[in-house]
Write a protein that holds these residues in place. Structure first.
Motif, mmCIF file in Angstrom:
data_model
loop_
_atom_site.group_PDB
_atom_site.id
_atom_site.type_symbol
_atom_site.label_atom_id
_atom_site.label_comp_id
_atom_site.label_asym_id
_atom_site.label_seq_id
_atom_site.Cartn_x
_atom_site.Cartn_y
_atom_site.Cartn_z
ATOM 1 N N GLU A 150 0.831 -1.205 0.000
ATOM 2 C CA GLU A 150 0.000 0.000 0.000
ATOM 3 C C GLU A 150 0.863 1.250 0.000
ATOM 4 O O GLU A 150 0.375 2.348 0.175
ATOM 5 C CB GLU A 150 -0.895 0.008 1.241
ATOM 6 C CG GLU A 150 -1.995 -1.019 1.150
ATOM 7 C CD GLU A 150 -2.969 -0.909 2.302
ATOM 8 O OE1 GLU A 150 -3.956 -1.628 2.271
ATOM 9 O OE2 GLU A 150 -2.740 -0.110 3.220
ATOM 10 N N THR A 151 2.161 1.067 -0.170
ATOM 11 C CA THR A 151 3.042 2.216 -0.041
ATOM 12 C C THR A 151 3.455 2.790 -1.385
ATOM 13 O O THR A 151 4.344 3.615 -1.451
ATOM 14 C CB THR A 151 4.311 1.836 0.742
ATOM 15 O OG1 THR A 151 4.925 0.742 0.066
ATOM 16 C CG2 THR A 151 3.985 1.458 2.161
ATOM 17 N N ASP A 152 2.844 2.379 -2.471
ATOM 18 C CA ASP A 152 3.189 2.979 -3.752
ATOM 19 C C ASP A 152 1.957 3.089 -4.640
ATOM 20 O O ASP A 152 0.901 2.556 -4.327
ATOM 21 C CB ASP A 152 4.278 2.177 -4.456
ATOM 22 C CG ASP A 152 3.837 0.753 -4.688
ATOM 23 O OD1 ASP A 152 2.826 0.559 -5.371
ATOM 24 O OD2 ASP A 152 4.498 -0.153 -4.180
ATOM 25 N N VAL A 153 2.149 3.810 -5.721
ATOM 26 C CA VAL A 153 1.015 4.086 -6.603
ATOM 27 C C VAL A 153 1.324 3.639 -8.035
ATOM 28 O O VAL A 153 0.873 4.250 -8.990
ATOM 29 C CB VAL A 153 0.668 5.593 -6.572
ATOM 30 C CG1 VAL A 153 0.095 5.971 -5.225
ATOM 31 C CG2 VAL A 153 1.879 6.459 -6.886
ATOM 32 N N CYS A 154 2.119 2.584 -8.151
ATOM 33 C CA CYS A 154 2.535 2.154 -9.485
ATOM 34 C C CYS A 154 1.387 1.430 -10.217
ATOM 35 O O CYS A 154 0.483 0.883 -9.582
ATOM 36 C CB CYS A 154 3.752 1.253 -9.410
ATOM 37 S SG CYS A 154 3.381 -0.335 -8.703
ATOM 38 N N PHE A 155 1.453 1.447 -11.528
ATOM 39 C CA PHE A 155 0.471 0.756 -12.344
ATOM 40 C C PHE A 155 0.444 -0.723 -11.976
ATOM 41 O O PHE A 155 1.501 -1.314 -11.778
ATOM 42 C CB PHE A 155 0.833 0.920 -13.835
ATOM 43 C CG PHE A 155 -0.221 0.403 -14.757
ATOM 44 C CD1 PHE A 155 -1.315 1.183 -15.080
ATOM 45 C CD2 PHE A 155 -0.133 -0.880 -15.275
ATOM 46 C CE1 PHE A 155 -2.297 0.688 -15.904
ATOM 47 C CE2 PHE A 155 -1.119 -1.364 -16.100
ATOM 48 C CZ PHE A 155 -2.197 -0.586 -16.418
ATOM 49 N N PRO A 156 -0.720 -1.338 -11.795
ATOM 50 C CA PRO A 156 -2.077 -0.877 -12.160
ATOM 51 C C PRO A 156 -2.879 -0.269 -11.012
ATOM 52 O O PRO A 156 -4.102 -0.374 -10.998
ATOM 53 C CB PRO A 156 -2.711 -2.163 -12.655
ATOM 54 C CG PRO A 156 -2.088 -3.239 -11.813
ATOM 55 C CD PRO A 156 -0.706 -2.779 -11.476
ATOM 56 N N TRP A 157 -2.189 0.406 -10.083
ATOM 57 C CA TRP A 157 -2.867 1.029 -8.939
ATOM 58 C C TRP A 157 -4.061 1.877 -9.367
ATOM 59 O O TRP A 157 -5.150 1.787 -8.790
ATOM 60 C CB TRP A 157 -1.837 1.874 -8.182
ATOM 61 C CG TRP A 157 -2.362 2.631 -6.995
ATOM 62 C CD1 TRP A 157 -2.550 2.156 -5.738
ATOM 63 C CD2 TRP A 157 -2.739 4.026 -6.949
ATOM 64 N NE1 TRP A 157 -3.026 3.165 -4.918
ATOM 65 C CE2 TRP A 157 -3.149 4.311 -5.633
ATOM 66 C CE3 TRP A 157 -2.774 5.054 -7.907
ATOM 67 C CZ2 TRP A 157 -3.588 5.577 -5.234
ATOM 68 C CZ3 TRP A 157 -3.208 6.312 -7.518
ATOM 69 C CH2 TRP A 157 -3.609 6.558 -6.188
ATOM 70 N N ILE A 158 -3.868 2.706 -10.398
ATOM 71 C CA ILE A 158 -4.924 3.645 -10.817
ATOM 72 C C ILE A 158 -6.199 2.906 -11.268
ATOM 73 O O ILE A 158 -7.315 3.409 -11.089
ATOM 74 C CB ILE A 158 -4.392 4.602 -11.927
ATOM 75 C CG1 ILE A 158 -5.356 5.775 -12.155
ATOM 76 C CG2 ILE A 158 -4.145 3.871 -13.240
ATOM 77 C CD1 ILE A 158 -5.423 6.776 -11.041
ATOM 78 N N LEU A 159 -6.041 1.732 -11.845
ATOM 79 C CA LEU A 159 -7.213 0.965 -12.297
ATOM 80 C C LEU A 159 -8.075 0.570 -11.110
ATOM 81 O O LEU A 159 -9.311 0.617 -11.167
ATOM 82 C CB LEU A 159 -6.778 -0.297 -13.062
ATOM 83 C CG LEU A 159 -5.871 -0.095 -14.272
ATOM 84 C CD1 LEU A 159 -5.613 -1.444 -14.955
ATOM 85 C CD2 LEU A 159 -6.470 0.887 -15.258
#
Lengths: 231, 21
Positions: A150-159
């Protein structure tokens, strides 16, 4: 002076911010005309959707990066919205030229199209800021069997944040790259990597709309022309 | 300026990809 990773990142960020200075936080006059030319004016739905998605994005960004970084999330979202409007306008101009029509009511009232386009814009912004890296990203950890972090926003996070199917995100990538020729080679490469991940893995996960489409193709009689999976 | 492989044909665009032709 020699190019360092930090200098390269700073240059990319300055370029992105510079290119979006003239793009406002609201639809331009040209984009507004495209909206008004629609059989059903999508303006209110577009603005309302952005409000809803901003809340989801800010909340999840704060959770991922830390509560003290909520303001950064808002800045990223603002840049993402500017890029979303800029690319949408370029896409519509291109479609008008190609199809010789000015009424894009169906496309501009398609919520999935808008969500995909905004997700792609935010992915570009976060990749520019180096926040969406595959090298240390949760996706790699996930496929390697570790805990999705939960510590990053890398793809596919946005999906996940936008509850968007990877297959729908995939649809906008090529048109996005065509519509914004000012994007750096690194960012284009990043989108290409997203595209490959979707094509090779994510679009084949349970629940993907791809399976329903394949079923429809099969029922439509196209199955005879398909090659077998082995070939 | 990049090596991206464009796969869409001239008669295809975002409208077709979202079934809005």
């Amino acid at each position: 002076p020699p190019q360092t990773p930090i200098r390269a990142a700073m240059t990319s960020i300055q370029q992105l911010r510079g290119e979006l200075i003239s793009t406002g936080d609201q639809p331009s006059a040209i984009l507004d005309t495209y909206f008004k030319n629609c059989t059903v004016d999508p303006t209110q739905d577009v603005l309302k959707r952005l409000e809803t998605l901003e809340q989801a994005f800010s909340q999840r960004f704060g959770q991922a990066v830390g509560p003290r970084c909520v303001v950064l999330g808002k800045q990223r979202f603002t840049l993402g919205v500017r890029l979303y409007y800029k690319v949408m306008e370029a896409m519509l101009k291109s479609e008008e030229k190609r199809l010789s029509v000015q009424n894009f009511s169906k496309l501009l009232n398609d919520s999935t199209f808008h969500t995909s386009l905004l997700a792609c814009s935010l992915e570009v912004v976060m990749a520019t800021y180096g926040e969406s890296s595959f090298k240390t990203g949760g996706y790699i950890q996930e496929v390697a069997g570790g805990d999705p972090t939960e510590t990053d926003v890398c793809f596919p996070w946005i999906l996940d944040v936008f509850n968007l199917a990877a297959f729908d995100f995939y649809k906008v990538i090529e048109s996005f790259i065509k519509a914004d020729p000012t994007m750096s080679k690194d960012i284009v490469k990043h989108l290409e990597t997203c595209e490959n991940l979707i094509m090779e893995r994510i679009a084949w996960r349970r629940g993907s709309p791809l399976f329903e489409l394949l079923k429809q193709e099969h029922e439509g009689g196209a199955a005879e022309q398909l090659e077998t999976p082995a070939s | 300026s990049h090596d991206y492989h464009f796969g869409l044909e001239d008669h295809e665009g975002i409208s077709e990809l979202f079934d809005c032709d």
